[in-house]
Design a protein around this motif. Sequence first.
Motif, PDB file in Angstrom:
ATOM      1  N   SER A 188       0.827  -1.205   0.000  1.00 28.99           N
ATOM      2  CA  SER A 188       0.000   0.000   0.000  1.00 28.99           C
ATOM      3  C   SER A 188       0.860   1.253   0.000  1.00 28.99           C
ATOM      4  O   SER A 188       1.960   1.281   0.555  1.00 28.99           O
ATOM      5  CB  SER A 188      -0.926   0.005   1.215  1.00 28.99           C
ATOM      6  OG  SER A 188      -0.176  -0.060   2.406  1.00 28.99           O
ATOM      7  N   SER A 189       0.341   2.309  -0.629  1.00 28.43           N
ATOM      8  CA  SER A 189       1.085   3.558  -0.738  1.00 28.43           C
ATOM      9  C   SER A 189       0.121   4.725  -0.841  1.00 28.43           C
ATOM     10  O   SER A 189      -0.871   4.663  -1.575  1.00 28.43           O
ATOM     11  CB  SER A 189       1.996   3.529  -1.970  1.00 28.43           C
ATOM     12  OG  SER A 189       2.790   4.696  -2.037  1.00 28.43           O
ATOM     13  N   ILE A 190       0.407   5.783  -0.093  1.00 31.33           N
ATOM     14  CA  ILE A 190      -0.392   7.002  -0.109  1.00 31.33           C
ATOM     15  C   ILE A 190       0.359   8.062  -0.898  1.00 31.33           C
ATOM     16  O   ILE A 190       1.551   8.268  -0.697  1.00 31.33           O
ATOM     17  CB  ILE A 190      -0.639   7.517   1.320  1.00 31.33           C
ATOM     18  CG1 ILE A 190      -1.434   6.504   2.136  1.00 31.33           C
ATOM     19  CG2 ILE A 190      -1.357   8.867   1.303  1.00 31.33           C
ATOM     20  CD1 ILE A 190      -1.445   6.818   3.618  1.00 31.33           C
ATOM     21  N   ASP A 191      -0.331   8.750  -1.796  1.00 28.31           N
ATOM     22  CA  ASP A 191       0.257   9.888  -2.498  1.00 28.31           C
ATOM     23  C   ASP A 191       0.032  11.139  -1.662  1.00 28.31           C
ATOM     24  O   ASP A 191      -1.088  11.376  -1.187  1.00 28.31           O
ATOM     25  CB  ASP A 191      -0.401  10.043  -3.873  1.00 28.31           C
ATOM     26  CG  ASP A 191       0.328  11.051  -4.743  1.00 28.31           C
ATOM     27  OD1 ASP A 191       0.354  12.242  -4.381  1.00 28.31           O
ATOM     28  OD2 ASP A 191       0.863  10.652  -5.790  1.00 28.31           O
ATOM     29  N   PRO A 192       1.064  11.960  -1.434  1.00 30.12           N
ATOM     30  CA  PRO A 192       0.875  13.171  -0.632  1.00 30.12           C
ATOM     31  C   PRO A 192      -0.178  14.116  -1.200  1.00 30.12           C
ATOM     32  O   PRO A 192      -0.685  14.983  -0.478  1.00 30.12           O
ATOM     33  CB  PRO A 192       2.257  13.828  -0.648  1.00 30.12           C
ATOM     34  CG  PRO A 192       3.199  12.731  -0.951  1.00 30.12           C
ATOM     35  CD  PRO A 192       2.460  11.797  -1.858  1.00 30.12           C
ATOM     36  N   GLN A 241      -4.799  13.543   0.830  1.00 27.96           N
ATOM     37  CA  GLN A 241      -4.643  13.408   2.268  1.00 27.96           C
ATOM     38  C   GLN A 241      -5.450  12.224   2.785  1.00 27.96           C
ATOM     39  O   GLN A 241      -6.665  12.145   2.597  1.00 27.96           O
ATOM     40  CB  GLN A 241      -5.079  14.683   2.975  1.00 27.96           C
ATOM     41  CG  GLN A 241      -4.014  15.774   2.977  1.00 27.96           C
ATOM     42  CD  GLN A 241      -4.339  16.869   3.968  1.00 27.96           C
ATOM     43  OE1 GLN A 241      -5.492  17.195   4.184  1.00 27.96           O
ATOM     44  NE2 GLN A 241      -3.324  17.444   4.583  1.00 27.96           N
ATOM     45  N   GLN A 242      -4.767  11.298   3.442  1.00 28.81           N
ATOM     46  CA  GLN A 242      -5.420  10.203   4.127  1.00 28.81           C
ATOM     47  C   GLN A 242      -4.434   9.590   5.104  1.00 28.81           C
ATOM     48  O   GLN A 242      -3.216   9.717   4.953  1.00 28.81           O
ATOM     49  CB  GLN A 242      -5.934   9.153   3.142  1.00 28.81           C
ATOM     50  CG  GLN A 242      -4.856   8.469   2.334  1.00 28.81           C
ATOM     51  CD  GLN A 242      -5.425   7.531   1.285  1.00 28.81           C
ATOM     52  OE1 GLN A 242      -5.620   7.927   0.152  1.00 28.81           O
ATOM     53  NE2 GLN A 242      -5.680   6.303   1.685  1.00 28.81           N
ATOM     54  N   ARG A 243      -4.956   8.937   6.105  1.00 21.26           N
ATOM     55  CA  ARG A 243      -4.107   8.347   7.124  1.00 21.26           C
ATOM     56  C   ARG A 243      -3.495   7.039   6.647  1.00 21.26           C
ATOM     57  O   ARG A 243      -4.107   6.309   5.862  1.00 21.26           O
ATOM     58  CB  ARG A 243      -4.902   8.103   8.403  1.00 21.26           C
ATOM     59  CG  ARG A 243      -5.243   9.362   9.158  1.00 21.26           C
ATOM     60  CD  ARG A 243      -6.020   9.058  10.429  1.00 21.26           C
ATOM     61  NE  ARG A 243      -6.215  10.268  11.205  1.00 21.26           N
ATOM     62  CZ  ARG A 243      -5.399  10.684  12.171  1.00 21.26           C
ATOM     63  NH1 ARG A 243      -4.322   9.949  12.466  1.00 21.26           N
ATOM     64  NH2 ARG A 243      -5.628  11.780  12.835  1.00 21.26           N
ATOM     65  N   ASN A 289       5.719   7.379  12.614  1.00 28.44           N
ATOM     66  CA  ASN A 289       6.126   8.738  12.243  1.00 28.44           C
ATOM     67  C   ASN A 289       6.628   8.822  10.804  1.00 28.44           C
ATOM     68  O   ASN A 289       7.021   9.899  10.351  1.00 28.44           O
ATOM     69  CB  ASN A 289       7.202   9.265  13.199  1.00 28.44           C
ATOM     70  CG  ASN A 289       6.588   9.869  14.446  1.00 28.44           C
ATOM     71  OD1 ASN A 289       5.526  10.484  14.385  1.00 28.44           O
ATOM     72  ND2 ASN A 289       7.238   9.678  15.594  1.00 28.44           N
ATOM     73  N   ILE A 290       6.635   7.701  10.091  1.00 27.13           N
ATOM     74  CA  ILE A 290       6.874   7.688   8.650  1.00 27.13           C
ATOM     75  C   ILE A 290       5.573   7.228   7.994  1.00 27.13           C
ATOM     76  O   ILE A 290       5.135   6.089   8.189  1.00 27.13           O
ATOM     77  CB  ILE A 290       8.022   6.736   8.268  1.00 27.13           C
ATOM     78  CG1 ILE A 290       9.353   7.253   8.802  1.00 27.13           C
ATOM     79  CG2 ILE A 290       8.098   6.559   6.753  1.00 27.13           C
ATOM     80  CD1 ILE A 290       9.854   8.539   8.157  1.00 27.13           C
ATOM     81  N   ASN A 291       4.944   8.117   7.233  1.00 28.81           N
ATOM     82  CA  ASN A 291       3.700   7.756   6.559  1.00 28.81           C
ATOM     83  C   ASN A 291       3.941   6.704   5.483  1.00 28.81           C
ATOM     84  O   ASN A 291       5.028   6.617   4.906  1.00 28.81           O
ATOM     85  CB  ASN A 291       3.050   8.984   5.916  1.00 28.81           C
ATOM     86  CG  ASN A 291       2.481   9.945   6.943  1.00 28.81           C
ATOM     87  OD1 ASN A 291       3.055  10.992   7.202  1.00 28.81           O
ATOM     88  ND2 ASN A 291       1.363   9.589   7.542  1.00 28.81           N
ATOM     89  N   GLN A 292       2.900   5.916   5.204  1.00 29.39           N
ATOM     90  CA  GLN A 292       2.984   4.919   4.145  1.00 29.39           C
ATOM     91  C   GLN A 292       2.815   5.603   2.791  1.00 29.39           C
ATOM     92  O   GLN A 292       1.729   6.038   2.435  1.00 29.39           O
ATOM     93  CB  GLN A 292       1.918   3.840   4.333  1.00 29.39           C
ATOM     94  CG  GLN A 292       2.254   2.842   5.404  1.00 29.39           C
ATOM     95  CD  GLN A 292       1.284   1.677   5.425  1.00 29.39           C
ATOM     96  OE1 GLN A 292       0.129   1.804   5.027  1.00 29.39           O
ATOM     97  NE2 GLN A 292       1.738   0.529   5.891  1.00 29.39           N
ATOM     98  N   GLY A 293       3.874   5.646   2.014  1.00 27.86           N
ATOM     99  CA  GLY A 293       3.872   6.273   0.697  1.00 27.86           C
ATOM    100  C   GLY A 293       5.305   6.407   0.233  1.00 27.86           C
ATOM    101  O   GLY A 293       6.210   6.642   1.048  1.00 27.86           O
ATOM    102  N   VAL A 320       5.839  19.509   0.491  1.00 23.32           N
ATOM    103  CA  VAL A 320       6.942  19.374   1.445  1.00 23.32           C
ATOM    104  C   VAL A 320       7.352  17.918   1.605  1.00 23.32           C
ATOM    105  O   VAL A 320       8.479  17.617   2.014  1.00 23.32           O
ATOM    106  CB  VAL A 320       6.539  19.971   2.816  1.00 23.32           C
ATOM    107  CG1 VAL A 320       5.466  19.121   3.498  1.00 23.32           C
ATOM    108  CG2 VAL A 320       7.758  20.128   3.720  1.00 23.32           C
ATOM    109  N   ASN A 321       6.473  17.004   1.279  1.00 19.20           N
ATOM    110  CA  ASN A 321       6.744  15.585   1.471  1.00 19.20           C
ATOM    111  C   ASN A 321       7.120  14.884   0.177  1.00 19.20           C
ATOM    112  O   ASN A 321       6.812  13.696  -0.006  1.00 19.20           O
ATOM    113  CB  ASN A 321       5.529  14.905   2.104  1.00 19.20           C
ATOM    114  CG  ASN A 321       5.505  15.065   3.615  1.00 19.20           C
ATOM    115  OD1 ASN A 321       6.515  14.847   4.270  1.00 19.20           O
ATOM    116  ND2 ASN A 321       4.370  15.467   4.155  1.00 19.20           N
TER     117      ASN A 321
END
Length: 589
Positions: free
Chosen positions: A162-166, A169-171, A197-201, A282-283
């Motif tokens: 799984s991966s979130i694109d900055p 916005q989602q948890r 503290n490291i988001n999945q993405g 920023v991410n």
Amino acid sequence: MYFKVKMLNAANFCLILLMLLYPGSLYGLEKLDRAVVALPDSDSNVYIGWRLLISDPPDIAFDILRCSETDGKYVKLNSSPIRNSCNFIDTNAEGKNWYYIVHPLSDGVKVPDSEPVRANTIYATEGCIAIKLRGDYGANKIGIADLDGDGVYDYVIKQPASSIDPGRQQRSRGTYIIEAYNGKTGEFMWSHDLGWNINQGIWFSPVIVYDLDGDGKAEVACKSAPFAATADEALISPGGFVLEGPEYCSVLDGMTGEEIDKVDWVARGNPQDWGDDRGNRVNRNQIGVAYLDGKRPSLLVLRGTYTKMRIDAYNLTGKKLQKVWSWSGDDENPPLRGQGAHSMHAFDVDGDGRDEIIIGSAAIDDNGKCLWRMDMGHPDWCYIADVDPAHPGLEIAYGFETRQPRNGICLADPRTGEIIWGCDHPTIHIHDWGLVADIDPNSPGMEIYGMERDGRTCWLYSARGELLASDEDLGRHGPRSFYWLDGTTKVRVPFSYRGGNFPILKYKDRQIGQIYGQPIAIADCLGDWREEVITVQNGFIRIYTTTIPATSRRICLMQNHLYRMDVAMQMMGYFYPPQIGGKVVIEKP
């Protein structure tokens, strides 16, 4: 481990000769074994493939030995030395699980035998070599490097898939875990939880695996933060992203996963200064490697793609990260902003023996200064390769996300950034990964394919900029191309983030094979110089390798500098198939 000539014996003479034949290949030479692969391709046949190494003497030939036991009496299978390829078909395998040894032959240099490799081992299934993971999960990235110094590539995954694109916005649903697996035995080595503290993405969590200190064993470098075991302990903003607190670049020991050293990541400062208040721009983080002094690898830490852009360069010396230089696009005149890509390339584009960094539509020199800039905005894809054989040196192929009145798909000179040719029609948003590969044997050089974000409008160009086809869908936004056949024409597979079954396709021809899973890497990591396609799905790493006999041979692609850097940087950012620095030289002894 970078190469030094200590004495001019026969082996060193061969290396010097090969430096002239294969320029750009001897940066950071790894110790590699023969990478023998033995796969059944029918009930009675077994395909055996192996590496040709840059250190091999020019007259090298090979015998294939077979035995029913590792320590028994081996019998030669070939009637005459194998000189014209690095593969062999055992047509009398009779369905048995034989052991095979590749025995090199040379008049002037003694070259050791390969280790015995067994056909149809417990890791061989469905035309691929499979490594079982510790659970029934996938992965969104994989690093390929020798972690223990035995000459065999090992595999480092970042799981789950799984991966979130900055931009959305989602948890995060959980934490990313880095896991290492031994390439020789398939055994699990270690794991490292990056924490909440490291988001999945991929843009929150770049990772690269490479031998950073030259000891023959690769390290794992990654973006890190203070470990939080639960979401409640983490510094998660109301929008779901971590926008405060320390950020680090950590280097992990490749053998154990233990942290060697860490330094501060490029500072985020006020997140809004990067262009929005949602934690998107920023991410945009990347990590890479380049030989900035032409002798040793430097670690590159990047933040910023669409607005501000910054790079810190480090050397790992004595188990400590020491800063080499820092670059900020805002220090350029005028400020250099928004020219970043979704990956980077490291190669000596100006001929001074030191790597430059292609960060998108700009190049950073080895000294941390801007070498050139195109000021065309953000390219969604860019490849550096010998696209046009009629043009001296290499070229860069671009597909620009930014709207362009023309040149949205173009070919540029990597020494200067000047456009060699570009499309003469407007483009709105050339999307994702594109394709740059020789897929059409009737058109000299490589073909360039790009598709608009609408998923319908697309073009295929020749190496010279001639329009070969329009609205011919070759696999949506970015089919993955690779060497698979007996020759230099590449094949391709379509691409989907969801994985599944994918056909292996020739251009304007029939399906010639199939792979299963989520493709996450292409590399020449086994067998001869044709490439492997690596997928991860349902608890397995699957390494698909060709069993098509070849009538020619060439040096292992991983000993070409640009190719090796491209493979290393597949572990972070977008997944772009690696390219070769220099012409594809096929040996026909």
